[in-house]
Design a protein around this motif. Structure first.
Motif, PDB file in Angstrom:
ATOM      1  N   LEU A 173       0.816  -1.218   0.000  1.00  0.00           N
ATOM      2  CA  LEU A 173       0.000   0.000   0.000  1.00  0.00           C
ATOM      3  C   LEU A 173       0.852   1.272   0.000  1.00  0.00           C
ATOM      4  O   LEU A 173       0.307   2.370  -0.052  1.00  0.00           O
ATOM      5  N   ARG A 174       2.166   1.124   0.039  1.00  0.00           N
ATOM      6  CA  ARG A 174       3.064   2.278   0.121  1.00  0.00           C
ATOM      7  C   ARG A 174       2.812   3.286  -0.999  1.00  0.00           C
ATOM      8  O   ARG A 174       2.783   4.491  -0.792  1.00  0.00           O
ATOM      9  N   ALA A 175       2.611   2.795  -2.226  1.00  0.00           N
ATOM     10  CA  ALA A 175       2.398   3.693  -3.368  1.00  0.00           C
ATOM     11  C   ALA A 175       1.130   4.519  -3.194  1.00  0.00           C
ATOM     12  O   ALA A 175       1.070   5.673  -3.637  1.00  0.00           O
ATOM     13  N   HIS A 176       0.110   3.957  -2.543  1.00  0.00           N
ATOM     14  CA  HIS A 176      -1.134   4.702  -2.315  1.00  0.00           C
ATOM     15  C   HIS A 176      -0.914   5.825  -1.302  1.00  0.00           C
ATOM     16  O   HIS A 176      -1.524   6.898  -1.420  1.00  0.00           O
ATOM     17  N   PHE A 177      -0.059   5.594  -0.323  1.00  0.00           N
ATOM     18  CA  PHE A 177       0.250   6.629   0.657  1.00  0.00           C
ATOM     19  C   PHE A 177       0.873   7.831  -0.043  1.00  0.00           C
ATOM     20  O   PHE A 177       0.499   8.993   0.214  1.00  0.00           O
ATOM     21  N   ARG A 197      10.350  13.587   1.933  1.00  0.00           N
ATOM     22  CA  ARG A 197      11.053  12.635   2.780  1.00  0.00           C
ATOM     23  C   ARG A 197      10.093  11.609   3.384  1.00  0.00           C
ATOM     24  O   ARG A 197      10.351  10.397   3.334  1.00  0.00           O
ATOM     25  N   VAL A 198       8.983  12.079   3.928  1.00  0.00           N
ATOM     26  CA  VAL A 198       8.040  11.179   4.605  1.00  0.00           C
ATOM     27  C   VAL A 198       7.307  10.295   3.598  1.00  0.00           C
ATOM     28  O   VAL A 198       7.157   9.082   3.816  1.00  0.00           O
ATOM     29  N   LEU A 199       6.856  10.864   2.501  1.00  0.00           N
ATOM     30  CA  LEU A 199       6.083  10.086   1.536  1.00  0.00           C
ATOM     31  C   LEU A 199       6.936   9.062   0.819  1.00  0.00           C
ATOM     32  O   LEU A 199       6.431   8.006   0.403  1.00  0.00           O
ATOM     33  N   SER A 200       8.212   9.328   0.660  1.00  0.00           N
ATOM     34  CA  SER A 200       9.100   8.398  -0.035  1.00  0.00           C
ATOM     35  C   SER A 200       9.532   7.230   0.845  1.00  0.00           C
ATOM     36  O   SER A 200       9.871   6.158   0.327  1.00  0.00           O
ATOM     37  N   PRO A 202       7.847   6.007   4.226  1.00  0.00           N
ATOM     38  CA  PRO A 202       6.990   6.067   5.421  1.00  0.00           C
ATOM     39  C   PRO A 202       7.379   5.062   6.502  1.00  0.00           C
ATOM     40  O   PRO A 202       7.168   5.324   7.689  1.00  0.00           O
ATOM     41  N   GLU A 203       7.943   3.926   6.103  1.00  0.00           N
ATOM     42  CA  GLU A 203       8.334   2.949   7.126  1.00  0.00           C
ATOM     43  C   GLU A 203       9.374   3.547   8.068  1.00  0.00           C
ATOM     44  O   GLU A 203       9.262   3.422   9.295  1.00  0.00           O
ATOM     45  N   GLN A 204      10.377   4.215   7.513  1.00  0.00           N
ATOM     46  CA  GLN A 204      11.435   4.781   8.332  1.00  0.00           C
ATOM     47  C   GLN A 204      10.987   6.051   9.044  1.00  0.00           C
ATOM     48  O   GLN A 204      11.269   6.257  10.229  1.00  0.00           O
ATOM     49  N   GLU A 205      10.274   6.912   8.317  1.00  0.00           N
ATOM     50  CA  GLU A 205       9.926   8.232   8.840  1.00  0.00           C
ATOM     51  C   GLU A 205       8.765   8.211   9.833  1.00  0.00           C
ATOM     52  O   GLU A 205       8.665   9.088  10.693  1.00  0.00           O
ATOM     53  N   ILE A 206       7.867   7.230   9.711  1.00  0.00           N
ATOM     54  CA  ILE A 206       6.685   7.188  10.584  1.00  0.00           C
ATOM     55  C   ILE A 206       6.652   5.928  11.438  1.00  0.00           C
ATOM     56  O   ILE A 206       6.608   6.000  12.670  1.00  0.00           O
ATOM     57  N   GLY A 234       4.582   9.638  24.201  1.00  0.00           N
ATOM     58  CA  GLY A 234       3.182   9.912  24.503  1.00  0.00           C
ATOM     59  C   GLY A 234       2.579  11.051  23.719  1.00  0.00           C
ATOM     60  O   GLY A 234       1.412  11.408  23.922  1.00  0.00           O
ATOM     61  N   GLU A 235       3.334  11.653  22.805  1.00  0.00           N
ATOM     62  CA  GLU A 235       2.855  12.796  22.030  1.00  0.00           C
ATOM     63  C   GLU A 235       2.855  12.438  20.546  1.00  0.00           C
ATOM     64  O   GLU A 235       3.867  11.994  20.003  1.00  0.00           O
ATOM     65  N   TYR A 236       1.706  12.656  19.887  1.00  0.00           N
ATOM     66  CA  TYR A 236       1.557  12.253  18.491  1.00  0.00           C
ATOM     67  C   TYR A 236       0.981  13.399  17.657  1.00  0.00           C
ATOM     68  O   TYR A 236       0.221  14.237  18.157  1.00  0.00           O
ATOM     69  N   GLU A 237       1.331  13.378  16.385  1.00  0.00           N
ATOM     70  CA  GLU A 237       0.766  14.307  15.422  1.00  0.00           C
ATOM     71  C   GLU A 237      -0.137  13.540  14.458  1.00  0.00           C
ATOM     72  O   GLU A 237       0.269  12.508  13.907  1.00  0.00           O
ATOM     73  N   LEU A 238      -1.361  14.013  14.269  1.00  0.00           N
ATOM     74  CA  LEU A 238      -2.230  13.482  13.231  1.00  0.00           C
ATOM     75  C   LEU A 238      -1.808  14.152  11.931  1.00  0.00           C
ATOM     76  O   LEU A 238      -1.903  15.379  11.799  1.00  0.00           O
ATOM     77  N   THR A 239      -1.340  13.369  10.987  1.00  0.00           N
ATOM     78  CA  THR A 239      -0.736  13.963   9.803  1.00  0.00           C
ATOM     79  C   THR A 239      -1.016  13.126   8.556  1.00  0.00           C
ATOM     80  O   THR A 239      -1.575  12.028   8.641  1.00  0.00           O
ATOM     81  N   LYS A 240      -0.627  13.678   7.428  1.00  0.00           N
ATOM     82  CA  LYS A 240      -0.716  13.013   6.124  1.00  0.00           C
ATOM     83  C   LYS A 240      -2.111  12.438   5.866  1.00  0.00           C
ATOM     84  O   LYS A 240      -2.279  11.286   5.499  1.00  0.00           O
ATOM     85  N   MET A 241      -3.111  13.292   6.122  1.00  0.00           N
ATOM     86  CA  MET A 241      -4.503  12.910   5.878  1.00  0.00           C
ATOM     87  C   MET A 241      -4.884  13.328   4.461  1.00  0.00           C
ATOM     88  O   MET A 241      -4.756  14.485   4.080  1.00  0.00           O
ATOM     89  N   ALA A 242      -5.341  12.388   3.663  1.00  0.00           N
ATOM     90  CA  ALA A 242      -5.733  12.676   2.284  1.00  0.00           C
ATOM     91  C   ALA A 242      -6.814  11.711   1.856  1.00  0.00           C
ATOM     92  O   ALA A 242      -6.764  10.522   2.179  1.00  0.00           O
ATOM     93  N   VAL A 243      -7.802  12.248   1.117  1.00  0.00           N
ATOM     94  CA  VAL A 243      -8.901  11.446   0.587  1.00  0.00           C
ATOM     95  C   VAL A 243      -9.001  11.689  -0.911  1.00  0.00           C
ATOM     96  O   VAL A 243      -8.904  12.830  -1.365  1.00  0.00           O
TER      97      VAL A 243
END
Length: 319
Positions: A173-177, A197-200, A202-206, A234-243
């Motif tokens: 599913l990486r390509a869909h991300f 960096r993150v989209l290329s 995601p396993e390493q960055e996220i 304990g701190e998270y960012e909700l990110t990379k949301m796309a529809v």
């Protein structure tokens, strides 16, 4: 045009109406400039009667592709304006036949050079753009055939029955991300270095940093994604949301957020935040509806150049 771009084919009727109104405005301005007492919206009826002679309302409606009621209302208006006269049909006294008045004949004669100018200018512009306007409209008419309504209802029924399924990250599913997020960013902004960096990777960055990635599937297709990025213990960012724009309106964004919130709670997270932009008003309303509150950005600046809104989730108890 941002609205039309956002909703895509859902607004095609409104977009076509806008284009139609623009053409009417050009024609009306041309008539006014030359003192011709016509309006562009009268053209189909007046030109038909000019070419074919007196006709009943029903035949006019069929010829120009409008309803009997619409033509009847326009005919009443044109009679009042002195452009048409109505008489009983010789074969059926209950039926009105409409014909041009001398005033209308004179106005149409004066309008002919203007029609030629409009037609030639439009033709030149279409040629320059490499567009065969009538061929495109003919194909569009075939798409909007009588089966469209039934097909839409069937698709809606199937889509509702199938629902939306949220699944975790898998390598395939990486390509869909990358696709969903890159398309979204290019539509509204541009890809920053952090995005590349993150989209290329995601396993390493996220994922390697303790985060999570979710995908929404509907109708056998991957139509949305979002991620939880661990910013600190304990701190998270909700990110990379796309529809996918083609899947908007199915509540996919909310389903993805709920999955991310559930995972945040499962992990016992202390703080969940997001960063966005004021131009994304629809997304901000969604975030607010699930419990995100506007806060002042901590620290000097966001790690996104585009971000000017900072929000923190207040938790379930306050929603």
């Amino acid at each position: 045009m941002d609205f039309f771009s956002d909703v895509g084919l859902l607004a095609i009727g409104s977009r076509l109406r806008l284009l139609s109104d623009r053409l009417y405005d050009v024609a009306d301005a041309t008539y006014r400039d030359h003192g011709v007492p016509l309006q562009a919206r009268w053209f189909p009826v007046l030109r038909l009667l000019h070419d074919k002679g007196p006709l009943p309302v029903g035949e006019i409606a069929q010829a120009v592709g409008q309803t009997h009621s619409a033509i009847s209302q326009l005919a009443t208006k044109l009679v009042q304006r002195g452009m048409l006269e109505a008489s009983a049909d010789a074969a059926d006294g209950r039926m009105r036949r409409l014909s041009l008045t001398p005033q209308a004949v004179t106005a149409l004669r004066e309008a002919k050079p203007l029609w030629h100018a409009i037609r030639e200018e439009l033709a030149a512009r279409f040629r320059a753009a490499g567009i065969d306007a009538w061929a495109v409209l003919d194909e569009f008419s075939k798409i909007l055939d009588g089966s469209l309504g039934d097909a839409v209802r069937e698709r809606a029924k199937n889509g509702k029955a199938g629902g939306v399924r949220v699944v975790p990250f898998r390598p395939e599913l990486r390509a869909h991300f990358h696709r969903l997020n890159a398309d979204w960013l290019r539509r509204y902004f541009y890809l920053e270095e952090v995005d590349h960096r993150v989209l290329s990777n995601p396993e390493q960055e996220i994922l390697a940093g303790g985060g999570a990635i979710f995908f929404a599937e509907a109708g056998g297709a991957v139509v949305g994604t979002c991620a939880l990025l661990q910013a600190a213990d304990g701190e998270y960012e909700l990110t990379k949301m796309a529809v996918d724009p083609a899947a908007q309106g199915l509540g996919i964004g909310r389903v993805l957020i709920e999955a991310a919130l559930a995972e945040f709670e499962r992990r016992g997270g202390r703080k969940l935040f997001l960063e966005t932009n004021t131009k994304l008003a629809t997304a901000i309303r969604l975030y607010e509806s699930v419990g995100f509150e506007h806060r002042k950005l901590p620290g000097a600046q966001s790690h996104y150049q585009r971000a000017d809104v900072y929000m923190v989730w207040r938790g379930r108890m306050a929603t």
